[in-house]
Design an enzyme around this catalytic site. Sequence first.
Site, short mmCIF file in Angstrom:
data_model
loop_
_atom_site.label_atom_id
_atom_site.label_comp_id
_atom_site.label_asym_id
_atom_site.label_seq_id
_atom_site.Cartn_x
_atom_site.Cartn_y
_atom_site.Cartn_z
N TYR A 93 0.16 -2.02 1.40
CA TYR A 93 1.61 -2.08 1.59
C TYR A 93 1.98 -0.70 2.10
O TYR A 93 1.63 0.31 1.49
CB TYR A 93 2.36 -2.32 0.29
CG TYR A 93 1.94 -3.52 -0.52
CD1 TYR A 93 1.77 -4.78 0.07
CD2 TYR A 93 1.74 -3.39 -1.89
CE1 TYR A 93 1.40 -5.86 -0.69
CE2 TYR A 93 1.38 -4.49 -2.66
CZ TYR A 93 1.21 -5.71 -2.06
OH TYR A 93 0.85 -6.79 -2.81
N CYS A 140 3.67 1.80 -0.38
CA CYS A 140 3.02 2.04 -1.67
C CYS A 140 2.45 3.46 -1.65
O CYS A 140 1.71 3.82 -0.74
CB CYS A 140 1.90 1.03 -1.87
SG CYS A 140 0.71 1.48 -3.15
N PHE A 183 0.14 4.88 -3.32
CA PHE A 183 -1.32 4.93 -3.41
C PHE A 183 -1.96 4.60 -2.07
O PHE A 183 -2.96 5.20 -1.68
CB PHE A 183 -1.81 3.98 -4.51
CG PHE A 183 -1.27 4.33 -5.87
CD1 PHE A 183 -1.77 5.42 -6.57
CD2 PHE A 183 -0.26 3.59 -6.45
CE1 PHE A 183 -1.26 5.77 -7.81
CE2 PHE A 183 0.25 3.91 -7.69
CZ PHE A 183 -0.24 5.00 -8.37
N CYS A 184 -1.39 3.63 -1.35
CA CYS A 184 -1.87 3.34 0.00
C CYS A 184 -1.61 4.51 0.94
O CYS A 184 -2.45 4.85 1.79
CB CYS A 184 -1.20 2.09 0.55
SG CYS A 184 -1.52 0.58 -0.40
#
Length: 377
Positions: free
Chosen positions: A109, A112, A114-115
């Site tokens: 995503y 996001c 973390f992405c």
Amino acid sequence: MAAACTRALCKVGGGILESAAARLPGTVSSYLAGSRRAFGTGGYRSKLLSSLRTGGAGRGRVLGCAVLLGGGLGLYQTVKFRLQQHLAEDDTKVSGGRGGGVKLTLYQYKTCPFCSKVRAFLDYHGLQYEIVEVNPVMRKEIKWSVYRKVPILMVDSDVQLNDSSVIISSLKTYLMSKDKSVSDIIRCYPEMKSVNERGKEVTEYSNKYWVMLGEGQAAALYPDKDAQKEEIKWRQWADDWLVHLISPNVYRTSGEALASFDYIVREGKFGTYEGFFAKYVGATAMFLIAKRLKSRHKLQDDVRQDLYKAVNDWVSAIGKKRKFMGGARPNLADLAVFGVLRVMEGLQAFDDMMENTKVKPWYGRMEQASLNHEGRE
């Protein structure tokens, strides 16, 4: 958090059902009217409201059920992760320069945090990779995976890497140790399952902040004493603290929450009605959830102050003599913090952070390092 989202959706759907016979004079119609003045309207939204006004209570009940069922199913997935502001791009794209000898495919995503950390690493190192944007509601793009979170990085279509910190550590190890394959390296990060304090099963990974190098390679990567320890400390800080400040700040007010979801829906992989629910019901739910996160993490009444303090603590840790925490060049902690903060770009929280902290010079240097792929050597 998922329970809070469900309760919020039920309240919204119930409000529509109760007000249908009265032609929507109540809370939901007022919220939508206020949103129209602030952010504009979409054609599909106008059609829905028009049908309610002309179709009476029966159609009002249909819309109420749609909110409860369609919104409940769709937005349960959309808002259950506290920091995944699910922006989606329609097109798969290729970024970076060389491939490091492997084919990389990132399931993500876009907003996001973390992405974003993983993309920051890949871009800085000039690694070529494909992006598969995952629909945040159906997630059909990762239906083949037992692991149901993002990011997921596939290496040569047969090795699956999960967890942003594991992905970064294992790829850094691979780039430093060309005699080892990614499948060999991933064994250094064993998966562990446990139950957290809320009774939910969670998956963690041992050693995820460690780059697995021999003595000579470690000395080359970390020439200064305690450099590796400092890098690990701040990578963990980014995951355990900084990332928890994003959602309460992005969804701080109802207006900021709606602006965030307007951006998400405008750019995202949403159908017409799915987008309607995501924008209006999702913004309401995430506004309520952000309040819970504020309490859970013991944030100040003005959550901006926690964000400002965290960012200034980071800048102070770098100090005045270093361009980056890694010295002349970014290390993995720099890339992690940059990736987390970058997801707020274009929103009020980001502008406020830039205006009220000392992070701007460092952030500008990180942008250039990422755009220029300065870590590819």
